[in-house]
Design an enzyme around this catalytic site. Structure first.
Site, PDB file in Angstrom:
ATOM      1  N   HIS A  89      29.809  73.723  -1.556  1.00 51.51           N
ATOM      2  CA  HIS A  89      29.737  72.247  -2.438  1.00 51.51           C
ATOM      3  C   HIS A  89      30.853  71.549  -2.232  1.00 51.51           C
ATOM      4  CE1 HIS A  89      31.388  75.540  -4.919  1.00 51.51           C
ATOM      5  NE2 HIS A  89      31.908  74.439  -5.949  1.00 51.51           N
ATOM      6  N   GLU A  90      31.825  71.734  -1.500  1.00 54.16           N
ATOM      7  CA  GLU A  90      33.245  71.174  -1.663  1.00 54.16           C
ATOM      8  C   GLU A  90      33.377  70.734  -0.299  1.00 54.16           C
ATOM      9  OE1 GLU A  90      36.743  72.829  -4.187  1.00 54.16           O
ATOM     10  OE2 GLU A  90      37.174  73.291  -1.918  1.00 54.16           O
ATOM     11  N   CYS A 138      23.147  59.057 -11.160  1.00 50.29           N
ATOM     12  CA  CYS A 138      22.245  58.070 -10.950  1.00 50.29           C
ATOM     13  C   CYS A 138      22.303  56.953 -11.651  1.00 50.29           C
ATOM     14  CB  CYS A 138      20.974  58.562 -11.344  1.00 50.29           C
ATOM     15  SG  CYS A 138      20.535  58.674 -12.982  1.00 50.29           S
ATOM     16  N   CYS A 142      19.756  57.620 -15.803  1.00 46.88           N
ATOM     17  CA  CYS A 142      19.067  58.575 -16.694  1.00 46.88           C
ATOM     18  C   CYS A 142      19.646  58.154 -17.984  1.00 46.88           C
ATOM     19  CB  CYS A 142      19.334  60.181 -16.117  1.00 46.88           C
ATOM     20  SG  CYS A 142      21.122  60.791 -16.213  1.00 46.88           S
ATOM     21  N   CYS A 163      35.356  69.421  -5.161  1.00 52.64           N
ATOM     22  CA  CYS A 163      35.400  70.372  -6.315  1.00 52.64           C
ATOM     23  C   CYS A 163      36.618  70.388  -7.096  1.00 52.64           C
ATOM     24  CB  CYS A 163      34.607  71.693  -5.965  1.00 52.64           C
ATOM     25  SG  CYS A 163      34.395  72.528  -7.833  1.00 52.64           S
ATOM     26  N   CYS A 211      35.028  77.747  -2.549  1.00 54.01           N
ATOM     27  CA  CYS A 211      35.541  77.690  -4.287  1.00 54.01           C
ATOM     28  C   CYS A 211      35.113  79.028  -4.696  1.00 54.01           C
ATOM     29  CB  CYS A 211      34.756  76.706  -4.702  1.00 54.01           C
ATOM     30  SG  CYS A 211      34.774  76.431  -6.598  1.00 54.01           S
ATOM     31  N   HIS A 212      35.645  79.479  -5.576  1.00 52.55           N
ATOM     32  CA  HIS A 212      35.549  80.717  -6.337  1.00 52.55           C
ATOM     33  C   HIS A 212      34.022  80.751  -6.572  1.00 52.55           C
ATOM     34  CE1 HIS A 212      37.544  84.449  -7.920  1.00 52.55           C
ATOM     35  NE2 HIS A 212      36.077  84.544  -8.300  1.00 52.55           N
ATOM     36  N   THR A 213      33.389  79.467  -7.139  1.00 49.37           N
ATOM     37  CA  THR A 213      31.967  79.625  -7.544  1.00 49.37           C
ATOM     38  C   THR A 213      31.372  80.037  -6.267  1.00 49.37           C
ATOM     39  OG1 THR A 213      32.442  77.703  -9.172  1.00 49.37           O
ATOM     40  CG2 THR A 213      30.167  78.145  -8.561  1.00 49.37           C
ATOM     41  N   CYS A 245      23.492  59.549 -18.030  1.00 46.39           N
ATOM     42  CA  CYS A 245      24.579  58.493 -17.612  1.00 46.39           C
ATOM     43  C   CYS A 245      24.533  57.303 -18.413  1.00 46.39           C
ATOM     44  CB  CYS A 245      23.899  57.968 -16.109  1.00 46.39           C
ATOM     45  SG  CYS A 245      24.060  59.217 -14.641  1.00 46.39           S
ATOM     46  N   ARG A 289      18.690  67.309 -11.903  1.00 49.71           N
ATOM     47  CA  ARG A 289      19.337  68.949 -12.219  1.00 49.71           C
ATOM     48  C   ARG A 289      18.280  69.962 -12.186  1.00 49.71           C
ATOM     49  NH1 ARG A 289      20.930  73.073 -12.251  1.00 49.71           N
ATOM     50  NH2 ARG A 289      22.591  73.946 -13.298  1.00 49.71           N
ATOM     51  N   ARG A 323      43.483  77.566  -1.259  1.00 43.98           N
ATOM     52  CA  ARG A 323      42.154  77.124  -0.707  1.00 43.98           C
ATOM     53  C   ARG A 323      41.836  77.445   0.620  1.00 43.98           C
ATOM     54  NH1 ARG A 323      39.157  77.192  -4.895  1.00 43.98           N
ATOM     55  NH2 ARG A 323      37.882  75.254  -5.267  1.00 43.98           N
ATOM     56  N   CYS A 334      25.010  63.929 -15.232  1.00 46.63           N
ATOM     57  CA  CYS A 334      23.702  63.509 -14.828  1.00 46.63           C
ATOM     58  C   CYS A 334      22.445  64.122 -14.719  1.00 46.63           C
ATOM     59  CB  CYS A 334      23.917  62.714 -13.397  1.00 46.63           C
ATOM     60  SG  CYS A 334      22.258  61.791 -12.707  1.00 46.63           S
TER      61      CYS A 334
HETATM   62  P1  NAD Z   1      40.485  81.467  -7.551  1.00 45.60           P
HETATM   63  O1  NAD Z   1      40.142  82.850  -7.252  1.00 45.60           O
HETATM   64  O2  NAD Z   1      41.023  80.651  -6.686  1.00 45.60           O
HETATM   65  O3  NAD Z   1      41.796  81.830  -9.010  1.00 45.60           O
HETATM   66  C1  NAD Z   1      41.730  82.560  -9.855  1.00 45.60           C
HETATM   67  C2  NAD Z   1      43.042  82.768 -10.305  1.00 45.60           C
HETATM   68  O4  NAD Z   1      42.765  83.658 -11.473  1.00 45.60           O
HETATM   69  C3  NAD Z   1      43.681  83.735  -9.447  1.00 45.60           C
HETATM   70  O5  NAD Z   1      45.091  83.338  -9.383  1.00 45.60           O
HETATM   71  C4  NAD Z   1      43.864  85.111 -10.439  1.00 45.60           C
HETATM   72  O6  NAD Z   1      44.996  85.976 -10.058  1.00 45.60           O
HETATM   73  C5  NAD Z   1      43.834  84.600 -11.629  1.00 45.60           C
HETATM   74  N1  NAD Z   1      43.217  85.641 -12.582  1.00 45.60           N
HETATM   75  C6  NAD Z   1      42.180  86.531 -12.678  1.00 45.60           C
HETATM   76  N2  NAD Z   1      41.794  87.148 -13.593  1.00 45.60           N
HETATM   77  C7  NAD Z   1      42.869  86.733 -14.565  1.00 45.60           C
HETATM   78  C8  NAD Z   1      43.216  87.290 -15.911  1.00 45.60           C
HETATM   79  N3  NAD Z   1      42.514  88.073 -16.517  1.00 45.60           N
HETATM   80  N4  NAD Z   1      44.634  86.490 -16.329  1.00 45.60           N
HETATM   81  C9  NAD Z   1      45.264  85.723 -15.827  1.00 45.60           C
HETATM   82  N5  NAD Z   1      44.903  85.279 -14.524  1.00 45.60           N
HETATM   83  C10 NAD Z   1      43.834  85.860 -13.970  1.00 45.60           C
HETATM   84  O7  NAD Z   1      39.576  80.641  -8.483  1.00 45.60           O
HETATM   85  P2  NAD Z   1      39.155  78.930  -8.567  1.00 45.60           P
HETATM   86  O8  NAD Z   1      38.566  78.658  -7.141  1.00 45.60           O
HETATM   87  O9  NAD Z   1      40.558  78.585  -9.144  1.00 45.60           O
HETATM   88  O10 NAD Z   1      38.278  79.075  -9.750  1.00 45.60           O
HETATM   89  C11 NAD Z   1      38.580  79.340 -10.977  1.00 45.60           C
HETATM   90  C12 NAD Z   1      37.247  79.569 -11.787  1.00 45.60           C
HETATM   91  O11 NAD Z   1      36.834  78.191 -12.041  1.00 45.60           O
HETATM   92  C13 NAD Z   1      36.208  80.183 -11.169  1.00 45.60           C
HETATM   93  O12 NAD Z   1      35.465  81.040 -12.291  1.00 45.60           O
HETATM   94  C14 NAD Z   1      35.311  79.185 -10.797  1.00 45.60           C
HETATM   95  O13 NAD Z   1      33.956  79.578 -10.507  1.00 45.60           O
HETATM   96  C15 NAD Z   1      35.405  78.202 -11.842  1.00 45.60           C
HETATM   97  N6  NAD Z   1      35.236  76.662 -11.464  1.00 45.60           N
HETATM   98  C16 NAD Z   1      34.424  75.901 -12.544  1.00 45.60           C
HETATM   99  C17 NAD Z   1      34.276  74.630 -12.221  1.00 45.60           C
HETATM  100  C18 NAD Z   1      33.693  73.803 -13.216  1.00 45.60           C
HETATM  101  O14 NAD Z   1      33.242  72.695 -12.968  1.00 45.60           O
HETATM  102  N7  NAD Z   1      33.730  74.111 -14.417  1.00 45.60           N
HETATM  103  C19 NAD Z   1      34.591  74.146 -11.013  1.00 45.60           C
HETATM  104  C20 NAD Z   1      35.172  74.759 -10.001  1.00 45.60           C
HETATM  105  C21 NAD Z   1      35.404  76.189 -10.074  1.00 45.60           C
HETATM  106  N1  AHE Z   2      24.564  78.187 -12.337  1.00 46.15           N
HETATM  107  C1  AHE Z   2      25.514  78.912 -13.482  1.00 46.15           C
HETATM  108  C2  AHE Z   2      26.641  78.222 -13.815  1.00 46.15           C
HETATM  109  C3  AHE Z   2      27.445  77.656 -12.829  1.00 46.15           C
HETATM  110  C4  AHE Z   2      28.249  76.392 -13.116  1.00 46.15           C
HETATM  111  O1  AHE Z   2      28.837  76.395 -14.277  1.00 46.15           O
HETATM  112  N2  AHE Z   2      28.623  75.599 -12.492  1.00 46.15           N
HETATM  113  C5  AHE Z   2      29.473  74.506 -12.631  1.00 46.15           C
HETATM  114  C6  AHE Z   2      30.367  73.909 -11.377  1.00 46.15           C
HETATM  115  S1  AHE Z   2      31.170  75.153 -10.966  1.00 46.15           S
HETATM  116  C7  AHE Z   2      31.668  74.303  -9.326  1.00 46.15           C
HETATM  117  O2  AHE Z   2      32.652  75.212  -8.626  1.00 46.15           O
HETATM  118  C8  AHE Z   2      28.695  73.298 -13.232  1.00 46.15           C
HETATM  119  O3  AHE Z   2      28.836  72.144 -12.652  1.00 46.15           O
HETATM  120  N3  AHE Z   2      27.951  73.412 -14.130  1.00 46.15           N
HETATM  121  C9  AHE Z   2      26.987  72.460 -14.663  1.00 46.15           C
HETATM  122  C10 AHE Z   2      25.660  72.512 -14.090  1.00 46.15           C
HETATM  123  O4  AHE Z   2      24.891  71.537 -14.583  1.00 46.15           O
HETATM  124  O5  AHE Z   2      25.499  73.057 -13.176  1.00 46.15           O
HETATM  125  C11 AHE Z   2      24.935  79.569 -14.548  1.00 46.15           C
HETATM  126  O6  AHE Z   2      25.516  80.146 -15.371  1.00 46.15           O
HETATM  127  O7  AHE Z   2      23.383  79.314 -14.757  1.00 46.15           O
HETATM  128 ZN    ZN Z   3      33.684  74.708  -7.013  1.00 40.91          ZN
END
Ligand code: NAD
Ligand code: AHE
Ligand code: ZN
Length: 375
Positions: free
Chosen positions: A62-63, A92, A95, A169, A40-42, A98, A110, A370, A106
Site C-alpha cells: 500500500h506504499e 472523494c 462524502c 504511507c 510497511c509493517h502493516t 470529507c 471504505r 524501509r 473518507c
Molecule cells: P518497524 O518494524 O519499522 O518499526 C517498529 C519499531 O518499534 C522497531 O524499531 C522496534 O525495535 C520498535 N519496538 C518494538 N517493540 C517495542 C517496544 N516494546 N518498545 C519500544 N520499541 C519497540 O514498523 P513501522 O513500519 O515503523 O510501523 C510501526 C507501526 O505503525 C506498526 O504497528 C504499523 O502497522 C503501524 N502503522 C500505522 C499507520 C497508521 O496510519 N496508523 C501507518 C503505518 C504504519
Molecule cells: N484492518 C485493521 C486495522 C489496520 C489499520 O489500522 N490500518 C490503518 C492504516 S495502517 C497503514 O500502514 C488505517 O488507515 N486505518 C483506518 C482504516 O479505515 O482502515 C483492523 O484492525 O481491522
Molecule cells: Zn503502512
C-alpha cells in the site's frame, strides 16, 4: 492482461511471486503501472494473520508510486502519463466525512475496500479464473494495479518513484501525526516509542514543527544513531532503564517550577498495547496528548486508569497521519523535492519483486528502516 505480483496465498506464509491476471479499469477507475513500493509493517501485520480484516489470497502492498497507463469511463481528474501515489485513505471530497472537514477518513469506498474489492464489489485480480483480493485498495505488490480515481494523488512528475513511494504511507503517517493530529507547537517536548519506518518520520515531523526535546524509545540500540540523524535529542532503551519506564520518562521531562514532568506529546509507533499505555502515562498531567499510530492485532485492547484522562491527558489515534490524500500528498512530494524533508537515507534496502520476502526478513531482524521493491 498478465501481470507479475507477490501473492499472499495464506496467513503466515512467505509471499509467492507469480503471474496473475488483471482486468482493465471500469468506470471511475484507473490502471497504474507501479514503479516502486515500500514494505510497511502493516503489510507484515496482515500477512501474519493478526489483521481482523485480513483476507487471502490477496495482493498486499500500500506504499507505492507509479504512472497512469489507462483510465476507465468518466475519469476526469487524472489521465494517461500522470505520475501518481495510490491512496489507502482516498479523498472523494463529497462524502459526509470529507465534507465535515473534521477527518481524513473518507467513507466513500471504505466498506468494499475492507472486503478486498473494488467499489463495484468485484476484484480485478484473478488467477486461473479464481478471485484474488485487493488490499487496502492499493495492491502495490503487483507491477500493475487498478485503483479508484479518488484513491490516487497526482504528483510532480520529476519526483523519483523509488523515494516518493514512501510518501504513500510511512512519511505521511509520521509527519502528519505531528502536524495534523497532535498539532505540535514550537518548543514542545515529545516522546516517540518505536524508531522504525514510522517513528523516524514522527521525529523528522517534530523537528519540522520546532519541538525542543525529542526523546526516542526503542528496544534496539542500533536505532539511536538513526533517531539522532532526524532530530532526536535523547534516546532511551527500556531494557537498560532498570525501572518502570514511565516514571523514568516523567523524570526526564521535568521542567518548570512545579517539576511535574511528562511530555507535551507522545506517539506510539510500535503497535504494542502495553507501550500505548506507557505512552499515555508518560504524557503531561493537564494537557499531554498521546497519539496511537501503531496497529494492534485482533483481540488486543488498551487500558489505563481513567484517572489518567480525568487529570487532563488526551488519548488519540491517527490513520495516514490525518492527511487528505489528494490534497496533502502532492504537497509532501513537493516538500521532498524542495529539501524540506528527508527520505533517501531511510530507504536502506532496495530489491526486485522476486526478492520481496527478503524485505520482510530485514524488517523482522531490525536491519532495515524501509525496504523498497523496484519494478
Ligand atoms: P518497524 O518494524 O519499522 O518499526 C517498529 C519499531 O518499534 C522497531 O524499531 C522496534 O525495535 C520498535 N519496538 C518494538 N517493540 C517495542 C517496544 N516494546 N518498545 C519500544 N520499541 C519497540 O514498523 P513501522 O513500519 O515503523 O510501523 C510501526 C507501526 O505503525 C506498526 O504497528 C504499523 O502497522 C503501524 N502503522 C500505522 C499507520 C497508521 O496510519 N496508523 C501507518 C503505518 C504504519
Ligand atoms: N484492518 C485493521 C486495522 C489496520 C489499520 O489500522 N490500518 C490503518 C492504516 S495502517 C497503514 O500502514 C488505517 O488507515 N486505518 C483506518 C482504516 O479505515 O482502515 C483492523 O484492525 O481491522
Ligand atoms: Zn503502512
Amino acid at each position: 492482461m498478465d501481470v507479475r505480483a507477490a501473492v499472499a496465498l495464506e496467513a503466515g506464509k512467505p509471499l509467492e511471486v507469480m503471474t496473475v491476471q488483471l482486468e482493465g479499469p471500469r468506470a471511475g477507475e484507473v490502471l497504474v503501472e507501479v514503479k516502486a513500493t515500500g514494505i510497511c509493517h502493516t503489510d507484515d501485520f496482515t500477512l501474519s494473520g493478526a489483521d481482523p480484516e485480513g483476507l487471502f489470497p490477496a495482493i498486499l502492498g500500500h506504499e507505492g508510486a507509479g504512472i497512469v497507463v489507462d483510465v476507465g469511463p468518466g475519469v476526469t481528474s487524472v489521465r494517461k502519463g500522470d505520475h501518481v501515489i495510490p491512496l489507502y485513505t482516498p479523498e472523494c471530497r463529497s462524502c459526509p466525512s470529507c465534507l465535515s472537514r473534521k477527518t481524513n477518513l473518507c467513507t466513500a469506498i471504505r466498506a468494499t475496500q475492507g472486503q478486498g474489492l473494488m467499489p463495484d464489489g468485484t476484484s480485478r485480480f484473478s488467477i486461473g479464473g479464481d478471485k484474488i483480493h485487493h488490499y487496502m485498495g492499493c495492491s502495490t505488490f503487483s507491477n500493475f494495479t487498478v485503483l479508484p480515481e479518488i484513491a490516487v494523488a497526482k504528483v510532480n512528475p520529476d519526483a523519483p518513484f523509488d523515494k516518493i513511494c514512501y510518501i504513500g504511507c510511512g512519511v505521511t503517517t509520521g509527519i502528519g501525526a505531528v502536524i495534523n493530529t497532535a498539532r505540535v507547537e514550537i518548543g514542545a517536548t515529545a516522546i516517540v516509542f518505536g524508531l522504525g519506518g514510522i517513528g523516524l518520520n514522527v521525529i523528522q515531523g517534530l523537528r519540522l514543527a520546532g519541538a525542543d526535546m525529542i526523546i526516542g524509545v526503542d528496544l534496539n540500540n542500533d536505532k539511536k544513531p538513526w533517531g539522532e540523524k532526524f532530530g532526536m535529542t535523547h534516546f532511551v532503551n527500556p531494557k537498560e532503564v532498570g525501572e518502570d519506564i514511565v516514571p523514568y520518562l516523567v523524570n526526564l521531562t521535568k521542567r518548570g517550577a512545579d517539576q511535574i514532568g511528562g511530555a507535551d506529546y507522545t506517539f506510539d509507533c510500535t503497535g504494542n498495547t502495553r507501550v500505548m499505555r506507557q505512552a499515555l502515562e508518560a504524557s503531561h498531567r493537564g494537557w499531554g496528548k498521546s497519539v496511537i499510530i501503531g496497529v494492534a492485532g485482533a483481540g488486543q485492547e488498551i487500558s489505563t486508569r481513567p484517572f489518567q484522562l480525568v487529570t487532563g491527558r488526551t488519548w488519540m489515534g491517527t490513520a495516514f497521519g490525518g492527511a487528505r490524500g489528494r490534497t496533502d500528498v502532492p504537497k509532501i512530494v513537493d516538500w521532498y523535492m524542495e529539501g524540506k524533508i528527508e527520505i533517501d537515507p531511510m530507504i536502506t534496502h532496495t530489491m526486485p519483486l522476486e526478492d520481496i520476502n527478503k524485505g520482510f526478513e530485514l524488517m523482522h531482524s531490525g536491519e532495515s528502516i524501509r525496504s523498497v521493491v523496484l519494478y
